[in-house]
Design a protein around this motif. Sequence first.
Motif, PDB file in Angstrom:
ATOM      1  N   ARG A 172       0.875  -1.216  -0.014  1.00 61.57           N
ATOM      2  CA  ARG A 172      -0.069   0.072   0.084  1.00 61.57           C
ATOM      3  C   ARG A 172       0.919   1.331  -0.017  1.00 61.57           C
ATOM      4  O   ARG A 172       0.622   2.268  -0.621  1.00 61.57           O
ATOM      5  N   ASP A 173       2.004   1.297   0.810  1.00 60.43           N
ATOM      6  CA  ASP A 173       3.054   2.332   0.856  1.00 60.43           C
ATOM      7  C   ASP A 173       3.972   2.341  -0.409  1.00 60.43           C
ATOM      8  O   ASP A 173       4.368   3.558  -0.630  1.00 60.43           O
ATOM      9  N   ARG A 174       4.227   1.510  -0.831  1.00 56.33           N
ATOM     10  CA  ARG A 174       5.279   1.337  -1.923  1.00 56.33           C
ATOM     11  C   ARG A 174       5.116   0.450  -2.931  1.00 56.33           C
ATOM     12  O   ARG A 174       6.105  -0.369  -3.600  1.00 56.33           O
ATOM     13  N   LEU A 175       3.800   0.471  -3.700  1.00 57.02           N
ATOM     14  CA  LEU A 175       3.591  -0.311  -4.757  1.00 57.02           C
ATOM     15  C   LEU A 175       4.412   0.004  -6.102  1.00 57.02           C
ATOM     16  O   LEU A 175       4.900  -1.168  -6.392  1.00 57.02           O
ATOM     17  N   PHE A 176       4.832   1.043  -6.299  1.00 55.68           N
ATOM     18  CA  PHE A 176       5.727   1.388  -7.636  1.00 55.68           C
ATOM     19  C   PHE A 176       7.152   0.321  -7.295  1.00 55.68           C
ATOM     20  O   PHE A 176       7.641  -0.119  -8.104  1.00 55.68           O
ATOM     21  N   GLN A 177       7.500   0.932  -6.437  1.00 56.64           N
ATOM     22  CA  GLN A 177       8.822   0.271  -5.718  1.00 56.64           C
ATOM     23  C   GLN A 177       8.651  -1.359  -6.052  1.00 56.64           C
ATOM     24  O   GLN A 177       9.413  -1.936  -6.326  1.00 56.64           O
ATOM     25  N   PHE A 178       7.625  -1.752  -5.375  1.00 59.22           N
ATOM     26  CA  PHE A 178       7.385  -3.079  -5.497  1.00 59.22           C
ATOM     27  C   PHE A 178       7.117  -3.796  -6.794  1.00 59.22           C
ATOM     28  O   PHE A 178       7.965  -4.785  -6.922  1.00 59.22           O
ATOM     29  N   GLU A 179       6.659  -2.983  -7.876  1.00 64.86           N
ATOM     30  CA  GLU A 179       6.548  -3.524  -9.132  1.00 64.86           C
ATOM     31  C   GLU A 179       7.836  -3.565  -9.848  1.00 64.86           C
ATOM     32  O   GLU A 179       8.100  -4.378 -10.493  1.00 64.86           O
ATOM     33  N   VAL A 180       8.722  -2.571  -9.612  1.00 66.37           N
ATOM     34  CA  VAL A 180       9.944  -2.422 -10.130  1.00 66.37           C
ATOM     35  C   VAL A 180      10.857  -3.449  -9.686  1.00 66.37           C
ATOM     36  O   VAL A 180      11.529  -4.359 -10.327  1.00 66.37           O
ATOM     37  N   SER A 188       6.425   6.254   2.108  1.00 64.87           N
ATOM     38  CA  SER A 188       5.686   6.241   0.879  1.00 64.87           C
ATOM     39  C   SER A 188       6.472   6.390  -0.297  1.00 64.87           C
ATOM     40  O   SER A 188       7.402   7.155  -0.464  1.00 64.87           O
ATOM     41  N   ASP A 189       5.812   5.833  -1.609  1.00 63.24           N
ATOM     42  CA  ASP A 189       6.532   5.976  -2.830  1.00 63.24           C
ATOM     43  C   ASP A 189       5.466   6.718  -3.519  1.00 63.24           C
ATOM     44  O   ASP A 189       5.705   6.860  -4.776  1.00 63.24           O
ATOM     45  N   ASP A 190       4.198   6.989  -3.166  1.00 59.94           N
ATOM     46  CA  ASP A 190       3.364   7.683  -4.031  1.00 59.94           C
ATOM     47  C   ASP A 190       3.333   9.278  -3.574  1.00 59.94           C
ATOM     48  O   ASP A 190       3.142   9.707  -2.622  1.00 59.94           O
ATOM     49  N   PRO A 191       3.733   9.984  -4.817  1.00 58.05           N
ATOM     50  CA  PRO A 191       3.960  11.503  -4.792  1.00 58.05           C
ATOM     51  C   PRO A 191       2.742  12.310  -4.150  1.00 58.05           C
ATOM     52  O   PRO A 191       2.762  13.553  -3.684  1.00 58.05           O
ATOM     53  N   ASP A 192       1.662  11.601  -4.333  1.00 59.76           N
ATOM     54  CA  ASP A 192       0.507  12.357  -3.517  1.00 59.76           C
ATOM     55  C   ASP A 192       0.274  11.963  -2.243  1.00 59.76           C
ATOM     56  O   ASP A 192      -0.841  12.434  -1.658  1.00 59.76           O
TER      57      ASP A 192
END
Length: 830
Positions: free
Chosen positions: A87-95, A786-790
């Motif tokens: 939930r906090d790091r989803l883009f980092q997780f996908e990479v 978090s890795d979400d800029p929003d």
Amino acid sequence: MLLLGYKFNYECSSQTKFIMSIKYIVTILLIVFSLSNLQAQDLPTSTLEIEGLKEPVEIIIDEWGVAHIYAENEEDLFFAQGYNAARDRLFQFEVWRRQTNGTVAEITGLKDLKRDIGTRLFQFRGDMTREMNHYHPRGESIITSYVAGVNAYIEETEKNPELLPIQFELLGIKPGKWTPETVISRHQGLLGNINAELRYARQVDLMGEEKVKELNNFHPFGEPNITLDDKIDGSLLHDDILEIHNAFRRPVRFSPDDIIASNARGSMEDYEEYAEALNETLKREEELEKENIGSNNWVVSGELTQSEHPIMANDPHRAQAVPALRYIVHLNAPGWNVIGAGEPEIPGVSIGHNEYGAWGLTVFSVDGEDLYVYETNPDNPAQYKYKGDWEDMRIIDDTINVKNEEAVDVELKYTRHGPVVYEDEENNVAYAVRAAWMEIGGAPYLASLRMDQATNWEEFREACSFSHIPGENMLWADKEGNIGWQAVGISPIRQNWSGLVPVPGDGSYEWDGYLPIKALPNTYNPDSGYFGTANSSLTPKDYPYRDEAIGWSWADPYRWARVNEVLASGRKFSMMDMMKLQTDYLSIPARTLVPLLEGLSPEDQSVEDVRQMLLDWDYVLNKNSVEAGIYVAWERQIQRDMADLLIPERGKEVMSFVGMKKTIDRLMVPDGVFGSNPMTGRDEFLLTSLETAIQELNERLGNDMNMWQYGQEEYKHVLLRSPLSGAVNEEIREKLEVGPLPRGGNSYTVGSTGSNNNQTSGASFRIVLDLEDWDKGVAMNNPGQSDDPDSKYYDNLFEQWANDKFFPLFFSRNKIESVADEVLILEPVK
């Protein structure tokens, strides 16, 4: 059922089902009671039904973004950890996921084909059950629960795509499901010295063994054998032998053609400029690896603290970027109560404390990699000579999907030692990497799961014995007042070579098993009352396995020396003292070099003015200091000039840097390299370097010396870049990047900020713990959770971090509730 963290499997009787129902109701009532207290604070609260949970889980997010997870059983605990981390790091997780399974080229095209080949070549292909249970007796259950939690959140985004951070929209991708193989990947760990091994061999080929030993700081105790075996042609080692290996180890960076929307793309011109600057930074970081990548940690007994209880401090140094490398979490369930940080993609906590003790880590130099060189069969390149006979390589056929291209079929080849990384068919030579981290237990930091439940020193040491990668200095402090050090890491025993240069793969150089981890150096309750490490060699002189299993390359001693001179001061330390030491910018190299200017008489008045300023300076690389700015420019010029002076012309293509200790040693006791009068030549060298540094500052920062302060955007600063920085337009880049802000320090200060003007390495995570009271603990995690800029937790910690501040890392429920920012309740689907 789960009881105190242990799993029992049996058929439930009706009485058992009744008890479990009562337990479920009690859990709900406890959460309702907790929520009534939290709701009095008017906190945002969400309740979600999640497939896969057995009982309700409560997650309290504090105002700094730290998740405190309360579960009723072990499986739910790690399910919730995976869910909330995703939930906090989803883009980092996908990479991360694509890096682990070799599918980056699916979204970036041919530029990442070699990365994916390298990933697949080095994938762990052993017994997954044994692999997972190495890290914890119930490792399979823990890891699969964590993966299920990650996937549960991904399923939430499938139902509600608005949950996806902007990075997914920019790339036109969606997150993929995880497997246990995603968690146990080795791609991002501090794995070994394979690049240094090839670099030393190239240096030996061009400069000879003695010159290489003279220029590199091999230690401790004696000299390593770096002779190239006669069966190896050194001239062939200058090919890009490790290209495939290095491709899969580097961070993913996106380019404009990866961005779906044309109005969001950056220009190729800007990207090429960005990529060139990044490549220069990476090259310099690789050259300065031992100076830039490290850590500090220390433990102090209660005899030396104001609280009369031990203090443990740790600040691991790795890459500075957005999102943060590490992630702080608090895990609470029967059998578990642990808080601290780890890499977000793995379960558990790597650095932190439980109810009984605290622990931290820094890099310890073991050598778990070797480059093997083979003679191959001219009639069949897939055969190599081993003990006089031709032996077949094992071959795995694979297919890699590539964006906008046909799928690429590849052959992954292996010798008995490991993956074949390069084939030179013209000269009938092949190269393979033997890597101890490809054995069972090689996933970085996962064995921390065992440490998370240690209750005393012996249990902690036993947990450490499962920690293979990376080599670490593990420090411990406990509530009973004990402190200790145990070095860890998988250490191959080499009987007839140092491991510093490649060797023939013909059977004449073989590992003789592994040294038991508990046989690595250790100490318990040292007489000094403290123990500090900073990636320097702490191996005792009488250590019996020095030649067989301990590395030869360590950080220069300056951070370690500063930590230990402070800890040896005899004073009673407070938490503030330890926080200040973590962010200490006193430079021991400056304290050594500047006095060499005493008595010198430069002809240029501006150089004389600067000389006097430095002699009156306190040697602290403060961000507001003009003297610090002058000194760092001078220090860098000294190292450049020393490299020109000492490295033969023929060696400059394979060596461009002489370490600080070697540099200072030469300057303190000058020899004939400085001319017929070494002392006079040394003094002229210092003044010439100083004059050149002043000229460089004039050209870069202007003639007004008041504008030469060290910490500024044009000099020492921190700007955190996103993997998408080079790919997007300026507006989006500003949204993704964090900074800049001024910084102090450099590679040689305890508060390590690296050797580049933009701080790209150092301590993004810091923690200091006083065992008198766990609620006295403090931490920091740059730039946010978090890795979400929003998200408000994207960069909320950046300014505090850049100004060397900390936040409270509360452990008790009442303190956590007092700083709660939001609450998330996860319930099983009814």
